[in-house]
Design a protein around this motif. Structure first.
Motif, PDB file in Angstrom:
ATOM      1  N   TYR A   1      46.069  62.250  20.376  1.00  0.00           N
ATOM      2  CA  TYR A   1      45.528  62.901  19.084  1.00  0.00           C
ATOM      3  C   TYR A   1      44.031  63.207  19.011  1.00  0.00           C
ATOM      4  O   TYR A   1      43.602  64.013  18.139  1.00  0.00           O
ATOM      5  CB  TYR A   1      45.881  62.160  17.849  1.00  0.00           C
ATOM      6  N   SER A   2      43.343  62.956  19.911  1.00  0.00           N
ATOM      7  CA  SER A   2      41.873  63.118  20.083  1.00  0.00           C
ATOM      8  C   SER A   2      41.428  64.524  20.291  1.00  0.00           C
ATOM      9  O   SER A   2      42.307  65.342  20.554  1.00  0.00           O
ATOM     10  CB  SER A   2      41.288  62.182  20.864  1.00  0.00           C
ATOM     11  N   GLU A  48      42.429  67.027  12.731  1.00  0.00           N
ATOM     12  CA  GLU A  48      43.854  66.151  13.523  1.00  0.00           C
ATOM     13  C   GLU A  48      44.848  66.513  12.702  1.00  0.00           C
ATOM     14  O   GLU A  48      46.146  66.335  13.201  1.00  0.00           O
ATOM     15  CB  GLU A  48      43.386  64.760  13.217  1.00  0.00           C
ATOM     16  N   TYR A  99      36.992  60.534  25.868  1.00  0.00           N
ATOM     17  CA  TYR A  99      37.859  60.486  24.598  1.00  0.00           C
ATOM     18  C   TYR A  99      38.809  59.729  24.529  1.00  0.00           C
ATOM     19  O   TYR A  99      39.316  59.151  25.655  1.00  0.00           O
ATOM     20  CB  TYR A  99      38.236  61.779  24.373  1.00  0.00           C
ATOM     21  N   GLU A 100      39.290  59.143  23.279  1.00  0.00           N
ATOM     22  CA  GLU A 100      40.366  58.221  23.133  1.00  0.00           C
ATOM     23  C   GLU A 100      41.416  58.876  23.734  1.00  0.00           C
ATOM     24  O   GLU A 100      41.981  60.156  23.034  1.00  0.00           O
ATOM     25  CB  GLU A 100      40.370  57.981  21.765  1.00  0.00           C
ATOM     26  N   SER A 156      43.031  54.955  14.545  1.00  0.00           N
ATOM     27  CA  SER A 156      42.385  56.061  14.636  1.00  0.00           C
ATOM     28  C   SER A 156      43.204  57.333  14.128  1.00  0.00           C
ATOM     29  O   SER A 156      42.766  58.583  14.405  1.00  0.00           O
ATOM     30  CB  SER A 156      42.094  56.126  16.388  1.00  0.00           C
ATOM     31  N   ALA A 181      40.869  63.791  28.573  1.00  0.00           N
ATOM     32  CA  ALA A 181      40.447  62.824  27.445  1.00  0.00           C
ATOM     33  C   ALA A 181      39.999  61.584  28.414  1.00  0.00           C
ATOM     34  O   ALA A 181      39.170  60.913  28.143  1.00  0.00           O
ATOM     35  CB  ALA A 181      41.807  62.272  26.749  1.00  0.00           C
TER      36      ALA A 181
END
Length: 467
Positions: free
Chosen positions: A117-118, A31, A112-113, A65, A107
């Motif tokens: 940024y995921s 990340e 995905y979140e 997160s 996403a």
């Protein structure tokens, strides 16, 4: 029968190499490549624009997160210290927008979140960087072939891909601006050369947009507005003739070009105005240049990120300046002008070591250095120089292998980002992570020389005395 183009094969090899490196390094898992430090500042505009729709970056600090918080890139505003503004420009976010929007849709669709940024965001931004670098290499190949043989161009592209830090900033630190700037410079040279060959007005519009994107990436790139008037110019008289020709024959395209130039700058202007009430802010207000003391020797040869030390293949580009001057001076005067300014500019900045891997700022200008490197390879391959060819090929192979080791060492934290010295480098030279012992790392750490940034900004002597 159509003759083989080795340089075309090199472009295919780049895609294969990039895919293998990405698979080996698993870059998409980190990340930090889009959330931390400089990359975090460049990237933060995208979730701000399309997800959170705020005028600040508080969404980062309130999200558990997102590992890196806004203090890695936000800085106090010059006139209101309590106000935090993003130090970094929004130009990269403009180029990343299509990939980010596709990632946002994916996403949501695949669970995905959708926070910017995921995993899908990292994947698509990584692919975006590789694709644009490929386009840059394609454009550079076409331009170089207007001046040099295909073999010289093939060796030049191979050297840039495997022998320099370009591949690192394309496949590992893809959240930085450098690979994108390389691509934009290559496309700019392509557009200028196409305009000179065809005199088509639409190339002026494309050139204007590319110059706007470069300026949006880094405001100092605005100086390259002069580049269209320098390419293929052999005298001062020719320079003024071209200026007169363009400004008299292309008035309407130039007027539209001004608007296209400003287009990529609009998000930055809007952000500054919403945040501070001013249309432009110098976010580097507490940093400086030492214009009367450029440290070229350290910029090139220091173990603290020296360009030649960590990219030894560029010695061929430095040697290539000689045949470039002797054989191509009339057409390629602009290369000398551009590279002289680039080296002086970089060596005059307070942080001459440019925290990162191997003078990362130089990656922006590899499209210009490619002319010098191609001139060297062209000289080697034109004429009966068999023994020299063998030596050059051996040198290229060895330096590409060294670059591969440096890539691995920097990616694994073995090469330090800003504190390396000769003693520290000697301790870990040419070792991969599995060969590095705890004792070796302790020796390396003891030999490091971390800089005092505040002193380097204030004191020319301190900056000069850094190893």
């Amino acid at each position: 029968m159509k003759k083989k183009s080795w340089s075309a094969y090199v472009l295919v090899a780049f895609l294969v190499t990039a895919a293998l490196v990405i698979r080996s390094e698993s870059t998409w898992k980190e990340e930090v490549k889009i959330s931390g430090w400089d990359a975090g500042g460049y990237h933060a505009y995208l979730p701000q624009w399309f997800i959170y729709k705020t005028t600040d970056f508080t969404f980062i600090d309130t999200s558990s997160s997102i590992y890196y918080k806004s203090n890695t890139f936000a800085r106090p505003y010059q006139y209101k210290p309590q106000l935090q503004i993003n130090k970094y420009s929004s130009g990269l976010a403009v180029l990343q927008t299509p990939a980010f929007l596709i990632a946002h849709v994916c996403a949501k669709k695949f669970g995905y979140e959708a926070n910017g940024y995921s995993l899908p965001y990292r994947w698509f931004l990584l692919i975006n960087c590789v694709v644009l670098t490929f386009i840059g290499l394609y454009c550079l190949r076409w331009v170089l072939r207007q001046y040099f043989t295909d073999v010289a161009v093939a060796f030049t592209l191979t050297s840039l891909i495997l022998g320099t830090n370009l591949l690192y900033y394309c496949t590992k630190d893809y959240g930085m601006t450098h690979a994108y700037c390389f691509a934009l410079f290559s496309m700019l040279l392509y557009g200028i050369k196409k305009f000179l060959l065809t005199n088509r007005a639409y190339w002026i519009l494309i050139i204007s947009l590319l110059l706007g994107l470069l300026t949006a990436m880094r405001i100092t790139h605005i100086v390259w507005m002069i580049l269209p008037f320098l390419v293929d110019i052999g005298s001062l008289q020719s320079f003024f003739i071209r200026i007169k020709f363009i400004f008299t024959q292309y008035k309407m395209p130039l007027a539209i070009g001004v608007l296209l130039f400003c287009l990529p700058l609009i998000p930055q202007i809007v952000y500054f105005y919403q945040t501070t009430g001013q249309i432009w802010v110098n976010t580097y207000y507490n940093e400086r240049f030492f214009w009367f003391e450029p440290l070229l020797n350290k910029t090139f040869f220091s173990f603290r990120n020296g360009w030649v030390i960590y990219n030894p293949i560029v010695l061929l580009a430095l040697m290539g300046l000689i045949p470039l001057w002797m054989r191509h001076r009339q057409q390629l005067n602009f290369v000398f002008i551009a590279l002289t300014w680039t080296c002086y500019f970089m060596a005059s900045w307070w942080c001459w070591w440019y925290v990162g891997y191997g003078q990362r700022m130089m990656v922006d200008y590899y499209a210009l250095w490619a002319f010098a490197m191609a001139a060297f390879f062209n000289w080697v391959w034109v004429g009966k120089r068999f023994f020299i060819r063998i030596l050059v090929v051996v040198f290229v192979v060895i330096t590409c292998l060294i670059n591969g080791i440096h890539y691995h060492q920097y990616a694994k934290g073995i090469i330090h980002w800003d504190a390396m010295t000769y003693q520290a480098y000697k301790t870990i030279a040419f070792c991969n992570k599995s060969q590095i012992t705890a004792s070796m790392m302790q020796q390396r750490d003891a030999a490091l020389s971390p800089p005092n940034n505040e002193e380097a900004i204030k004191s020319a002597q301190y900056r000069r005395n850094l190893p």
